[in-house]
Design a protein around this motif. Structure first.
Motif, PDB file in Angstrom:
ATOM      1  N   PRO A   1     -47.050  20.977  10.366  1.00 33.88           N
ATOM      2  CA  PRO A   1     -46.971  19.962   9.313  1.00 33.88           C
ATOM      3  C   PRO A   1     -47.712  18.709   9.720  1.00 33.88           C
ATOM      4  CG  PRO A   1     -44.889  20.118  10.488  1.00 33.88           C
ATOM      5  CD  PRO A   1     -45.746  21.249  10.975  1.00 33.88           C
ATOM      6  N   PHE A   2     -48.333  18.066   8.734  1.00 33.00           N
ATOM      7  CA  PHE A   2     -49.079  16.850   9.013  1.00 33.00           C
ATOM      8  C   PHE A   2     -48.134  15.732   9.449  1.00 33.00           C
ATOM      9  CE2 PHE A   2     -50.654  12.780   7.292  1.00 33.00           C
ATOM     10  CZ  PHE A   2     -51.681  12.592   8.190  1.00 33.00           C
ATOM     11  N   VAL A   3     -48.498  15.012  10.486  1.00 34.13           N
ATOM     12  CA  VAL A   3     -47.695  13.906  11.012  1.00 34.13           C
ATOM     13  C   VAL A   3     -48.544  12.646  11.027  1.00 34.13           C
ATOM     14  CG1 VAL A   3     -46.482  12.990  13.020  1.00 34.13           C
ATOM     15  CG2 VAL A   3     -46.258  15.408  12.420  1.00 34.13           C
ATOM     16  N   ASP A   4     -47.991  11.559  10.536  1.00 33.90           N
ATOM     17  CA  ASP A   4     -48.665  10.263  10.509  1.00 33.90           C
ATOM     18  C   ASP A   4     -47.793   9.255  11.235  1.00 33.90           C
ATOM     19  OD1 ASP A   4     -49.883   7.884   9.997  1.00 33.90           O
ATOM     20  OD2 ASP A   4     -49.690   7.972   7.820  1.00 33.90           O
ATOM     21  N   ASP A   5     -48.291   8.744  12.340  1.00 32.69           N
ATOM     22  CA  ASP A   5     -47.524   7.763  13.112  1.00 32.69           C
ATOM     23  C   ASP A   5     -48.055   6.344  12.923  1.00 32.69           C
ATOM     24  OD1 ASP A   5     -49.891   7.904  14.486  1.00 32.69           O
ATOM     25  OD2 ASP A   5     -49.014   8.592  16.382  1.00 32.69           O
ATOM     26  N   THR A   6     -48.881   6.135  11.869  1.00 34.32           N
ATOM     27  CA  THR A   6     -49.430   4.790  11.654  1.00 34.32           C
ATOM     28  C   THR A   6     -48.451   3.874  10.934  1.00 34.32           C
ATOM     29  OG1 THR A   6     -50.454   5.417   9.551  1.00 34.32           O
ATOM     30  CG2 THR A   6     -51.771   5.725  11.559  1.00 34.32           C
ATOM     31  N   LEU A   7     -47.477   4.450  10.220  1.00 28.06           N
ATOM     32  CA  LEU A   7     -46.457   3.645   9.556  1.00 28.06           C
ATOM     33  C   LEU A   7     -45.206   3.610  10.409  1.00 28.06           C
ATOM     34  CD1 LEU A   7     -46.631   4.779   5.814  1.00 28.06           C
ATOM     35  CD2 LEU A   7     -47.498   2.664   6.796  1.00 28.06           C
ATOM     36  N   SER A   8     -44.513   2.472  10.392  1.00 27.72           N
ATOM     37  CA  SER A   8     -43.292   2.359  11.176  1.00 27.72           C
ATOM     38  C   SER A   8     -42.326   1.410  10.481  1.00 27.72           C
ATOM     39  CB  SER A   8     -43.602   1.848  12.588  1.00 27.72           C
ATOM     40  OG  SER A   8     -44.165   0.542  12.532  1.00 27.72           O
ATOM     41  N   GLY A   9     -41.089   1.437  10.925  1.00 34.37           N
ATOM     42  CA  GLY A   9     -40.081   0.533  10.388  1.00 34.37           C
ATOM     43  C   GLY A   9     -39.016   1.272   9.595  1.00 34.37           C
ATOM     44  N   GLU A  10     -38.230   0.510   8.860  1.00 29.65           N
ATOM     45  CA  GLU A  10     -37.142   1.063   8.068  1.00 29.65           C
ATOM     46  C   GLU A  10     -37.340   0.736   6.589  1.00 29.65           C
ATOM     47  OE1 GLU A  10     -33.445  -0.352   9.617  1.00 29.65           O
ATOM     48  OE2 GLU A  10     -33.528   0.963  11.378  1.00 29.65           O
ATOM     49  N   VAL A  11     -36.863   1.629   5.747  1.00 27.78           N
ATOM     50  CA  VAL A  11     -36.861   1.411   4.305  1.00 27.78           C
ATOM     51  C   VAL A  11     -35.421   1.565   3.823  1.00 27.78           C
ATOM     52  CG1 VAL A  11     -37.615   2.271   2.052  1.00 27.78           C
ATOM     53  CG2 VAL A  11     -39.217   2.251   3.987  1.00 27.78           C
ATOM     54  N   ASN A  12     -34.878   0.502   3.257  1.00 28.45           N
ATOM     55  CA  ASN A  12     -33.528   0.557   2.699  1.00 28.45           C
ATOM     56  C   ASN A  12     -33.616   1.022   1.244  1.00 28.45           C
ATOM     57  OD1 ASN A  12     -32.148  -0.436   5.038  1.00 28.45           O
ATOM     58  ND2 ASN A  12     -32.964  -2.465   4.568  1.00 28.45           N
TER      59      ASN A  12
ATOM     60  N   ALA B   1     -30.926  17.137  -2.874  1.00 26.37           N
ATOM     61  CA  ALA B   1     -32.377  17.212  -3.052  1.00 26.37           C
ATOM     62  C   ALA B   1     -33.059  15.977  -2.475  1.00 26.37           C
ATOM     63  CB  ALA B   1     -32.717  17.366  -4.526  1.00 26.37           C
ATOM     64  N   LEU B   2     -32.464  14.805  -2.703  1.00 27.94           N
ATOM     65  CA  LEU B   2     -33.028  13.582  -2.138  1.00 27.94           C
ATOM     66  C   LEU B   2     -32.915  13.571  -0.617  1.00 27.94           C
ATOM     67  CD1 LEU B   2     -32.158  10.489  -4.372  1.00 27.94           C
ATOM     68  CD2 LEU B   2     -34.401  11.339  -3.729  1.00 27.94           C
ATOM     69  N   ASP B   3     -31.785  14.024  -0.090  1.00 29.83           N
ATOM     70  CA  ASP B   3     -31.613  14.060   1.365  1.00 29.83           C
ATOM     71  C   ASP B   3     -32.679  14.936   2.012  1.00 29.83           C
ATOM     72  OD1 ASP B   3     -29.421  12.399   1.252  1.00 29.83           O
ATOM     73  OD2 ASP B   3     -27.935  14.018   1.406  1.00 29.83           O
ATOM     74  N   GLU B   4     -32.979  16.058   1.385  1.00 31.19           N
ATOM     75  CA  GLU B   4     -33.990  16.952   1.942  1.00 31.19           C
ATOM     76  C   GLU B   4     -35.380  16.330   1.864  1.00 31.19           C
ATOM     77  OE1 GLU B   4     -33.509  20.702   0.011  1.00 31.19           O
ATOM     78  OE2 GLU B   4     -31.460  20.970   0.767  1.00 31.19           O
ATOM     79  N   ALA B   5     -35.669  15.602   0.772  1.00 29.55           N
ATOM     80  CA  ALA B   5     -36.957  14.915   0.671  1.00 29.55           C
ATOM     81  C   ALA B   5     -37.071  13.843   1.747  1.00 29.55           C
ATOM     82  CB  ALA B   5     -37.117  14.301  -0.717  1.00 29.55           C
ATOM     83  N   ILE B   6     -35.985  13.116   1.987  1.00 33.47           N
ATOM     84  CA  ILE B   6     -35.990  12.090   3.032  1.00 33.47           C
ATOM     85  C   ILE B   6     -36.248  12.721   4.394  1.00 33.47           C
ATOM     86  CG2 ILE B   6     -34.501  10.476   4.301  1.00 33.47           C
ATOM     87  CD1 ILE B   6     -33.211   9.811   1.563  1.00 33.47           C
ATOM     88  N   GLU B   7     -35.624  13.852   4.646  1.00 37.38           N
ATOM     89  CA  GLU B   7     -35.829  14.539   5.921  1.00 37.38           C
ATOM     90  C   GLU B   7     -37.287  14.945   6.090  1.00 37.38           C
ATOM     91  OE1 GLU B   7     -34.272  18.621   8.177  1.00 37.38           O
ATOM     92  OE2 GLU B   7     -33.081  17.714   6.572  1.00 37.38           O
ATOM     93  N   ARG B   8     -37.907  15.467   5.035  1.00 36.73           N
ATOM     94  CA  ARG B   8     -39.322  15.847   5.118  1.00 36.73           C
ATOM     95  C   ARG B   8     -40.210  14.621   5.314  1.00 36.73           C
ATOM     96  NH1 ARG B   8     -37.564  19.815   1.240  1.00 36.73           N
ATOM     97  NH2 ARG B   8     -37.999  18.429  -0.511  1.00 36.73           N
ATOM     98  N   PHE B   9     -39.869  13.524   4.642  1.00 35.51           N
ATOM     99  CA  PHE B   9     -40.666  12.306   4.805  1.00 35.51           C
ATOM    100  C   PHE B   9     -40.614  11.815   6.248  1.00 35.51           C
ATOM    101  CE2 PHE B   9     -41.097   7.673   4.848  1.00 35.51           C
ATOM    102  CZ  PHE B   9     -42.279   7.499   4.145  1.00 35.51           C
ATOM    103  N   GLU B  10     -39.438  11.822   6.842  1.00 34.89           N
ATOM    104  CA  GLU B  10     -39.305  11.336   8.214  1.00 34.89           C
ATOM    105  C   GLU B  10     -39.962  12.280   9.216  1.00 34.89           C
ATOM    106  OE1 GLU B  10     -35.259   8.627   7.807  1.00 34.89           O
ATOM    107  OE2 GLU B  10     -35.088  10.669   8.611  1.00 34.89           O
ATOM    108  N   GLU B  11     -40.115  13.549   8.845  1.00 32.49           N
ATOM    109  CA  GLU B  11     -40.878  14.460   9.696  1.00 32.49           C
ATOM    110  C   GLU B  11     -42.367  14.111   9.639  1.00 32.49           C
ATOM    111  OE1 GLU B  11     -39.967  18.322   8.255  1.00 32.49           O
ATOM    112  OE2 GLU B  11     -37.992  18.420   9.223  1.00 32.49           O
ATOM    113  N   ARG B  12     -42.831  13.740   8.461  1.00 32.53           N
ATOM    114  CA  ARG B  12     -44.244  13.372   8.336  1.00 32.53           C
ATOM    115  C   ARG B  12     -44.514  11.998   8.948  1.00 32.53           C
ATOM    116  NH1 ARG B  12     -47.316  13.204   2.578  1.00 32.53           N
ATOM    117  NH2 ARG B  12     -46.598  15.374   2.549  1.00 32.53           N
TER     118      ARG B  12
END
Length: 449
Positions: free
Chosen positions: A32-43, A56-67
């Motif tokens: 899977p593509f990984v991008d480490d150029t963005l950092s920080g937290e999103v509330n 469904a949202l929890d799974e999308a969040i998990e995929r986003f944090e993997e990328r």
């Protein structure tokens, strides 16, 4: 900000990704593509408390944090009512998220008027502006700037029990006169069935919806073109009498205090023959009375005459909004765009098939969207909802977004008016005039809220 978002988009395209259209690795790679150029937290605050949507949202969040392994999404779930309380407190304390859902277009208008939102145009462009219809974006736009991104859409239509109509030898009502006659004919307290439950809890706005539908079919609305309340015109008084009579003759005991959810539950359980609501009815019946799933269908709401054309019903495009005090704009916009990628978006829509329709073009025609079994079973009904969406607006937004519409739908004034008529015996003209005066006073005070 534009340069940063443009860089994000360029990076995504260079890696063989589409911002909307799926998450994947560069061609030839299995990782899977990984991008480490963005950092920080999103509330992120959202109000999807139901299991399937939340999962469904929890799974999308998990995929986003993997990328984006250097970004963490702090998701907090709350009810719609708690959200309104939280953002109003946050307006005073500054304790607001980077991103949230909003209950409806009216709430976006309130947030905008309070100066809490930041423009969403860059996020819309990242997703693909041409994928959103102009009329949807117009209801989120001020002075050419959009302040929300539609996440999913639905429209209120007339749901009915085909089996009960068949047993009574009745056709699907096309006019308000036919609707009232059918509701009366299908009311049988001994059998525990009723035609229609007019929900008039002041904590909700279903009676407002019903009265506005009647007025829209007469070419009017509860808000006039001057944004003043319209409860005393000839058409409005006729509509009030109409719904009061239906409630007297066709409603289950105690239903006048129903919220929209309680009203819908009566339809799910098989107590009522008709309901005005969105495609959420399908999943509700499936989970409550699966034996009735093959007996429900929907049509456009009744008209004054069968020959009349369609009119604007209640349409809601549930938005995502970003906040002016956000601390991580780049990651926030990347996450928002990520939610619209095919895998994430389809999984979310599939959590409530027929109930949540896509707000962007190009999804409903895909094989993955059409393969859902419940969506296949109710393809005709989804088509009716889509037709209503084309004609409809947020209640009170028929001319343009405005604060008065939100006051109309959140104040409970119309609902209390029906209680005065049906429980206290107040004359329709007197109750309507008092309610109209009260709404106009609230409108006049809106500038100081």
């Amino acid at each position: 900000m534009k340069r940063l978002l443009a860089a994000f988009l360029a990076m995504a395209m260079a890696c063989g990704l589409m911002v909307v259209g799926g998450c994947g690795a560069p061609e030839g790679s299995t990782a899977p593509f990984v991008d480490d150029t963005l950092s920080g937290e999103v509330n992120f605050w959202h109000s999807y408390v139901q299991g399937a949507r939340s999962e469904a949202l929890d799974e999308a969040i998990e995929r986003f944090e993997e990328r984006y392994p250097n970004v963490h999404i702090n998701a907090e779930t709350m009810t719609w009512g708690d959200f309104k309380k939280r953002w109003r407190e946050g307006a005073q304390t500054g304790n607001l998220p980077d991103l949230s859902t909003a209950c409806n277009m009216h709430e976006v208008e309130e947030l905008y008027a309070a100066g809490l939102l930041r423009p969403a145009d860059e996020a819309i462009d990242a997703i693909g502006r041409d994928r959103f219809s102009d009329n949807v974006l117009a209801e989120l736009t001020h002075d050419g700037v959009a302040y929300g991104v539609p996440y999913y859409s639905h429209a209120f239509v007339m749901w009915y029990r085909q089996d009960l109509l068949d047993q009574a030898g009745l056709a699907v009502p096309q006019t308000w006169e036919e609707f009232a006659a059918a509701a009366r004919a299908l009311t049988d307290p001994e059998q525990g069935t009723y035609g229609y439950a007019l929900a008039a809890s002041p904590n909700d706005y279903m009676a407002t919806v019903c009265l506005n539908l009647y007025l829209r079919s007469r070419g009017e609305g509860l808000l006039g073109h001057d944004l003043r309340a319209n409860l005393t015109s000839e058409a409005a008084l006729e509509g009030i009498r109409y719904w009061a009579d239906v409630a007297r003759d066709c409603a289950p005991p105690g239903s006048l205090d129903d919220t929209v959810n309680e009203q819908a539950n009566r339809f799910y359980e098989g107590t009522t023959a008709f309901d005005f609501n969105s495609g959420f009815q399908v999943l509700g019946v499936q989970e409550t009375r699966p034996d009735l799933l093959g007996s429900i269908s929907c049509s456009l709401p009744p008209r004054m005459a069968a020959s009349d054309g369609p009119y604007s019903t209640l349409v809601s495009h549930i938005p995502l909004v970003m906040y002016a005090n956000g601390q991580n704009d780049e990651a926030c916009e990347a996450f928002l765009a990520f939610l619209y990628e095919d895998e994430n978006y389809l999984e979310f829509l599939d959590s409530v098939p027929v109930g949540m329709l896509p707000s962007i073009q190009g999804i409903a025609s895909t094989e993955a969207y059409q393969s859902n079994p419940l969506r296949q079973q109710f393809a005709k009904e989804e088509g009716v909802i889509q037709e209503a969406m084309l004609e409809g607006h947020a209640l009170g937004f028929e001319d343009a977004p405005n604060l008065h519409a939100g006051i109309l739908t959140s104040s409970g004034v119309v609902e209390r008016m029906f209680h005065r008529i049906l429980e206290d015996g107040v004359a329709v003209e007197e109750a309507a005039q008092a309610a109209e005066d009260e709404l106009n006073r609230l409108f006049d005070a809106a500038g100081t809220l």
